[in-house]
Design a protein around this motif. Structure first.
Motif, PDB file in Angstrom:
ATOM      1  N   LEU B  48      -7.890   9.272  -5.000  1.00  0.00           N
ATOM      2  CA  LEU B  48      -6.564   8.684  -5.149  1.00  0.00           C
ATOM      3  C   LEU B  48      -6.789   7.184  -5.170  1.00  0.00           C
ATOM      4  N   LYS B  49      -6.015   6.474  -5.978  1.00  0.00           N
ATOM      5  CA  LYS B  49      -6.240   5.038  -6.086  1.00  0.00           C
ATOM      6  C   LYS B  49      -6.185   4.376  -4.717  1.00  0.00           C
ATOM      7  N   LYS B  84      -0.408 -13.172   4.695  1.00  0.00           N
ATOM      8  CA  LYS B  84      -1.427 -12.640   5.607  1.00  0.00           C
ATOM      9  C   LYS B  84      -0.806 -11.728   6.675  1.00  0.00           C
ATOM     10  N   SER B  85       0.324 -12.184   7.241  1.00  0.00           N
ATOM     11  CA  SER B  85       0.911 -11.387   8.323  1.00  0.00           C
ATOM     12  C   SER B  85       1.413 -10.048   7.800  1.00  0.00           C
ATOM     13  N   ALA B  86       1.977 -10.072   6.566  1.00  0.00           N
ATOM     14  CA  ALA B  86       2.460  -8.818   5.995  1.00  0.00           C
ATOM     15  C   ALA B  86       1.292  -7.870   5.743  1.00  0.00           C
ATOM     16  N   ALA B  87       0.172  -8.435   5.262  1.00  0.00           N
ATOM     17  CA  ALA B  87      -1.002  -7.611   4.987  1.00  0.00           C
ATOM     18  C   ALA B  87      -1.513  -6.969   6.282  1.00  0.00           C
ATOM     19  N   GLU B  88      -1.503  -7.753   7.360  1.00  0.00           N
ATOM     20  CA  GLU B  88      -1.958  -7.213   8.646  1.00  0.00           C
ATOM     21  C   GLU B  88      -1.082  -6.043   9.093  1.00  0.00           C
ATOM     22  N   ALA B  89       0.222  -6.234   8.904  1.00  0.00           N
ATOM     23  CA  ALA B  89       1.153  -5.174   9.303  1.00  0.00           C
ATOM     24  C   ALA B  89       0.894  -3.910   8.484  1.00  0.00           C
ATOM     25  N   LEU B  90       0.667  -4.099   7.172  1.00  0.00           N
ATOM     26  CA  LEU B  90       0.403  -2.949   6.303  1.00  0.00           C
ATOM     27  C   LEU B  90      -0.863  -2.215   6.751  1.00  0.00           C
ATOM     28  N   LEU B  91      -1.879  -2.998   7.108  1.00  0.00           N
ATOM     29  CA  LEU B  91      -3.140  -2.398   7.531  1.00  0.00           C
ATOM     30  C   LEU B  91      -2.958  -1.597   8.825  1.00  0.00           C
ATOM     31  N   ASN B  92      -2.179  -2.176   9.745  1.00  0.00           N
ATOM     32  CA  ASN B  92      -1.952  -1.479  11.008  1.00  0.00           C
ATOM     33  C   ASN B  92      -1.202  -0.170  10.810  1.00  0.00           C
ATOM     34  N   ASP B  93      -0.340  -0.156   9.797  1.00  0.00           N
ATOM     35  CA  ASP B  93       0.440   1.058   9.516  1.00  0.00           C
ATOM     36  C   ASP B  93      -0.316   2.046   8.637  1.00  0.00           C
ATOM     37  N   ASN B  94      -1.559   1.705   8.308  1.00  0.00           N
ATOM     38  CA  ASN B  94      -2.355   2.537   7.403  1.00  0.00           C
ATOM     39  C   ASN B  94      -1.752   2.658   6.008  1.00  0.00           C
ATOM     40  N   GLN B  95      -0.929   1.669   5.637  1.00  0.00           N
ATOM     41  CA  GLN B  95      -0.346   1.691   4.292  1.00  0.00           C
ATOM     42  C   GLN B  95      -1.379   1.268   3.260  1.00  0.00           C
ATOM     43  N   ILE B  96      -2.312   0.415   3.684  1.00  0.00           N
ATOM     44  CA  ILE B  96      -3.381  -0.022   2.791  1.00  0.00           C
ATOM     45  C   ILE B  96      -4.717   0.250   3.470  1.00  0.00           C
ATOM     46  N   ASP B  97      -5.778   0.329   2.625  1.00  0.00           N
ATOM     47  CA  ASP B  97      -7.105   0.574   3.190  1.00  0.00           C
ATOM     48  C   ASP B  97      -7.763  -0.720   3.634  1.00  0.00           C
ATOM     49  N   GLY B  98      -7.274  -1.849   3.117  1.00  0.00           N
ATOM     50  CA  GLY B  98      -7.842  -3.125   3.506  1.00  0.00           C
ATOM     51  C   GLY B  98      -7.153  -4.232   2.751  1.00  0.00           C
ATOM     52  N   TYR B  99      -7.319  -5.473   3.224  1.00  0.00           N
ATOM     53  CA  TYR B  99      -6.773  -6.573   2.425  1.00  0.00           C
ATOM     54  C   TYR B  99      -7.827  -7.633   2.173  1.00  0.00           C
ATOM     55  N   ILE B 100      -7.642  -8.315   1.038  1.00  0.00           N
ATOM     56  CA  ILE B 100      -8.631  -9.289   0.597  1.00  0.00           C
ATOM     57  C   ILE B 100      -8.061 -10.673   0.845  1.00  0.00           C
ATOM     58  N   ILE B 101      -8.869 -11.515   1.421  1.00  0.00           N
ATOM     59  CA  ILE B 101      -8.398 -12.854   1.673  1.00  0.00           C
ATOM     60  C   ILE B 101      -9.428 -13.827   1.117  1.00  0.00           C
ATOM     61  N   PHE B 102      -8.952 -14.725   0.249  1.00  0.00           N
ATOM     62  CA  PHE B 102      -9.807 -15.699  -0.419  1.00  0.00           C
ATOM     63  C   PHE B 102      -9.804 -16.942   0.443  1.00  0.00           C
ATOM     64  N   ASP B 103     -10.866 -17.161   1.172  1.00  0.00           N
ATOM     65  CA  ASP B 103     -10.847 -18.252   2.133  1.00  0.00           C
ATOM     66  C   ASP B 103     -12.162 -18.999   1.972  1.00  0.00           C
ATOM     67  N   ASN B 116     -13.120   4.648   0.877  1.00  0.00           N
ATOM     68  CA  ASN B 116     -12.179   3.758   0.192  1.00  0.00           C
ATOM     69  C   ASN B 116     -12.486   2.300   0.483  1.00  0.00           C
ATOM     70  N   GLN B 117     -12.786   2.012   1.753  1.00  0.00           N
ATOM     71  CA  GLN B 117     -13.122   0.645   2.143  1.00  0.00           C
ATOM     72  C   GLN B 117     -14.403   0.212   1.439  1.00  0.00           C
ATOM     73  N   THR B 118     -15.345   1.150   1.329  1.00  0.00           N
ATOM     74  CA  THR B 118     -16.609   0.836   0.671  1.00  0.00           C
ATOM     75  C   THR B 118     -16.380   0.506  -0.802  1.00  0.00           C
ATOM     76  N   ILE B 119     -15.426   1.187  -1.408  1.00  0.00           N
ATOM     77  CA  ILE B 119     -15.137   0.911  -2.825  1.00  0.00           C
ATOM     78  C   ILE B 119     -14.577  -0.499  -2.995  1.00  0.00           C
ATOM     79  N   ILE B 120     -13.664  -0.905  -2.111  1.00  0.00           N
ATOM     80  CA  ILE B 120     -13.140  -2.284  -2.197  1.00  0.00           C
ATOM     81  C   ILE B 120     -14.296  -3.265  -2.024  1.00  0.00           C
ATOM     82  N   ARG B 121     -15.126  -3.000  -1.031  1.00  0.00           N
ATOM     83  CA  ARG B 121     -16.271  -3.850  -0.754  1.00  0.00           C
ATOM     84  C   ARG B 121     -17.153  -3.974  -1.988  1.00  0.00           C
ATOM     85  N   GLU B 122     -17.407  -2.830  -2.616  1.00  0.00           N
ATOM     86  CA  GLU B 122     -18.264  -2.788  -3.796  1.00  0.00           C
ATOM     87  C   GLU B 122     -17.687  -3.660  -4.916  1.00  0.00           C
TER      88      GLU B 122
END
Lengths: 388, 375
Positions: B48-49, B84-103, B116-122
């Motif tokens: 699943l995507k 960033k805060s919204a992404a954190e909330a999504l992650l805590n709710d398991n709505q997303i597998d991870g978030y990307i931050i360009f820093d 799934n996390q490994t795929i994002i990493r890849e």
């Protein structure tokens, strides 16, 4: 206490069947603790897919480079190049991806020609998507080098590839508190417990009830000088002590396997939850004991009931993997609520009002099942006595 | 006499409600439970995507190439741009597998290690690695920049062609049902035990009566066994129809061979029970106990409780698979479903016939010419 003693004499006579379920449970519990290791959430680690790598080309440096790269990012499983062996391995998920490098691959790759590698996969699986990404990246990078740096030697090419592809982005793993491995393992332990508990209680209680409900014996007991209230009281005491004894035996191994964890809040909650479930299971067993007519029917009912509720409530297959309709049906059994509470206790990192409320709601529901079934049984017994 | 006994044995078997439960209703019930519990098992590793969030900030705006790349990978990701805060909330709710931050550098934030996390990493690694490749190439061959290397890196070729392993889907769930049929076949042993008990004068009153009759015992016994096999085969075919028709389990399409497996399995099961019934002289309880115990052990090794066990036996101790009738029956169905050739299938069927012969011979040698001084 003649009745109470008779209760345990009958249980003694039927210990064979009961012991089978005890042994089955202990074996399951032991197997589980030794084989299941939950992932440790302290550091991010790549998930490695099991793959088979088969090379039909010559042993060139490029192929070796690809193999090394895959070895770093996946688990290479050594399999003979035999159709049936490969088919078996894929079917039983020994490997999820079989990559075959065709003859002439190195030459085609270096001269910039199009070449196709054969993959055999579990269709539509996530591992398939991931491995495609990895392999295509390696080969595309190789192709970029051969296009823009023509005449690059194979040794240099593989060296460049290895260096480039070792670059990594950063990953931060935010862990929401420490989660003990024991919590998850003991969660499984207590889930399996429900199966044996049901089977043992149904068998034990029914075998006693069959004896006491025998019409001739019942008439004889009714005209004995012991008051019927005393008989009933001793029967209740017998049932309760049998259930509590079973509970104590079944939970005993958890103290050996998980030690001090059982005295932490989640451990205590698991124990409390299983005790509540024991009471509900006893009540259901009592109803069944009053309904069955023969010993043959007894083992059939015990099997069907214990297996059936366990399968649909998520004892053998986790609740997440069951369909919605199955879970809806299951929610009419106490096992479903017991497992739900177990899973919540095992998964909880810290107990706040929300999680606790959900856990205790489940426990109250299990208890309510017990009380409701007991009420039905008492009405049934009363009616039968009137008929007799 | 043959037909007479056959008819009455059929009646006896059909009227034994407990027997009918264990040999017929129980497998049907177990199959239903398997189906309820396992129906989502094989689709659980379907792709699943991956849900991923990208934190919007200045660094991201300055790197349009990255945004372009991740938007282009829409067959992999479902991307949402947030704070960033919204992404954190999504992650805590398991709505997303991870978030990307360009820093200044690419950074991935996840809450657990998974595929799934490994795929994002890849995907992020890929981005970093491509940059490294471009740098290496340009330092050695500066003209490459004019040669369109930037476009060249982002255009990707597909190097993989899928070749399917067999005409059927490698779905390990079907093995549970094949093993269940194997168990049902061996549960036919209950019928075998019943027939032996009914013909031995020291085991049942019926047996004593039959031994008095001036009929050949072998004829009577053969017709009894035939009755048992008939019932067993009938039960098996109904179970098979139930599995295919109602539960939709895939058995492949070689119906003739499937029926042959059922026949061989029934014969093995019934003779297996007769063999146990005749060798063990003690009470019926012990016979049944041994029958259930051995059937369960064999079914376990054939993968009824866990398909991994079957693979373990297949690869580590293959001989055990050939000595186990339950394994042979399971494997026959498996070979029909999954293999492209019939070699394995016919080997299994031959071995099953061998077992039937062995069990029958043993039974025959024990039962023949028994005389009783007193009953």
């Amino acid at each position: 206490m003649q009745v109470y003693k008779a209760f345990f004499k009958i249980i003694q006579k039927n210990r064979g069947q009961i012991l089978i379920y005890l042994v089955v449970f202990m074996v399951l519990a032991l197997l589980l603790t030794n084989t299941y290791n939950p992932p440790q959430d302290t550091d991010f680690s790549k998930v490695k897919v099991n793959i088979a790598f088969i090379n039909n080309d010559s042993d060139s440096q490029l192929v070796a480079g690809l193999k090394t790269y895959l070895d770093e990012n996946a688990n290479l499983v050594d399999l003979p190049d035999d159709t049936q062996k490969l088919q078996d391995a894929l079917f039983f998920r020994e490997v999820e991806y079989i990559l075959r490098v065709p003859a002439g691959f190195t030459e085609a790759m270096l001269s910039g020609q199009n070449v196709q590698l054969e993959k055999t996969t579990v269709p539509d699986s996530t591992s398939n998507v991931y491995m495609d990404l990895l392999i295509n990246k390696y080969l595309n990078t190789a192709q970029t080098y051969t296009t823009y740096l023509p005449g690059l030697s194979q040794a240099d090419l593989t060296q460049y590839l290895a260096r480039d592809l070792a670059e990594q982005s950063e990953v931060t793993l935010i862990s929401n508190g420490s989660h003990s491995a024991n919590a998850e393992k003991s969660g499984y332990y207590f889930n399996y417990l429900s199966y044996s508990m049901f089977a043992i209680l149904i068998l034990g209680v029914s075998s006693v009830m069959l004896v006491f409900n025998d019409t001739d014996l019942k008439r004889r007991n009714l005209c004995s000088p012991i008051r019927s209230a005393t008989i009933n009281f001793q029967m209740i005491l017998g049932n309760l002590s049998f259930a509590i004894l079973t509970w104590l035996v079944l939970i005993s191994a958890s103290f050996v396997m998980y030690g001090s964890f059982m005295f932490t809040p989640p451990g205590m909650l698991l124990l409390l939850n299983s005790f509540v479930f024991t009471l509900a299971a006893l009540s259901i067993s009592y109803l069944i004991g009053n309904l069955v007519k023969s010993r043959g029917a007894m083992s059939a009912v015990a099997n069907v009931f214990a297996l059936g509720t366990s399968f649909i409530s998520g004892v053998f297959v986790p609740q997440e993997l069951l369909g919605d309709n199955v879970l809806t049906i299951a929610s009419f059994t106490p096992t479903y609520w017991y497992i739900k509470a177990n899973n919540e206790i095992a998964a909880a990192v810290s107990f706040n009002a929300d999680t606790l409320q959900s856990i205790f709601t489940s426990m109250v529901l299990v208890l309510a099942f017990g009380v409701a079934v007991l009420a039905v049984t008492l009405v049934l017994i009363k009616q039968r006595r009137v008929e007799a | 006499m043959f037909l007479f006994n056959y008819r009455y044995r059929l009646k006896c078997i059909f009227r034994d409600r407990q027997l009918m439960f264990w040999t017929f209703l129980f497998p049907v019930l177990l199959a239903t439970l398997f189906n309820l519990a396992f129906s989502n098992l094989s689709s659980s590793d379907n792709f699943l995507k991956v849900n991923v969030a990208v934190v919007q900030n200045q660094a991201l705006d300055q790197n349009p190439a990255f945004t372009e790349a991740i938007d282009g990978a829409d067959d992999l990701f479902v991307v949402q741009y947030t704070t960033k805060s919204a992404a954190e909330a999504l992650l805590n709710d398991n709505q997303i597998d991870g978030y990307i931050i360009f820093d200044s550098k690419l950074n991935l934030v996840v809450s657990q290690s998974g595929l799934n996390q490994t795929i994002i990493r890849e995907f992020l690694d890929d981005f970093v690695q491509s940059s490294a490749t471009i740098v290496t190439i340009i330092t050695t061959n500066p003209t490459a920049l004019d040669g369109g290397i930037l476009a060249g890196v982002s255009s990707r070729n597909e190097y993989l062609t899928a070749v399917s392993a067999s005409q059927s889907n490698p779905d390990p769930v079907v093995n549970y049902f094949y093993a269940l049929i194997a168990m049902t076949c061996l549960y036919g042993g209950f019928l075998g035990v019943k027939e032996v008990v009914a013909i031995q004068a020291d085991l049942s009153a019926v047996g004593a009566r039959i031994n008095l009759a001036p009929t050949n015992k072998l004829t009577v016994f053969l017709s009894s066994m035939l009755a048992a096999t008939t019932v067993q085969l009938l039960e098996l075919l109904i179970l098979l129809a139930f599995l295919i028709g109602v539960l939709g389990i895939n058995f492949g399409d070689q119906l003739g061979y499937i029926a042959l497996t059922c026949l061989a399995g029934s014969l093995t099961g019934v003779t297996f029970g007769a063999c146990i019934g005749s060798i063990i002289k003690q009470g019926e309880g012990l016979k049944i106990g041994i029958l259930i115990g051995s059937t369960m052990t064999m079914s376990f090794l054939a993968g009824m409780m866990s398909a991994d066990i079957k693979y373990l036996v297949m690869t580590r101790v293959p001989i055990l698979g050939y000595l186990n009738p339950a394994s042979l029956i399971t494997d026959s169905f498996y070979a029909l479903y999954y293999y492209n050739t019939h070699t394995q299938f016919f080997t299994n069927i031959l071995l099953l016939c061998g077992f039937t012969l062995l069990f029958s011979t043993v039974t025959y040698l024990v039962l023949r010419r028994q005389k009783y001084a007193s009953l």
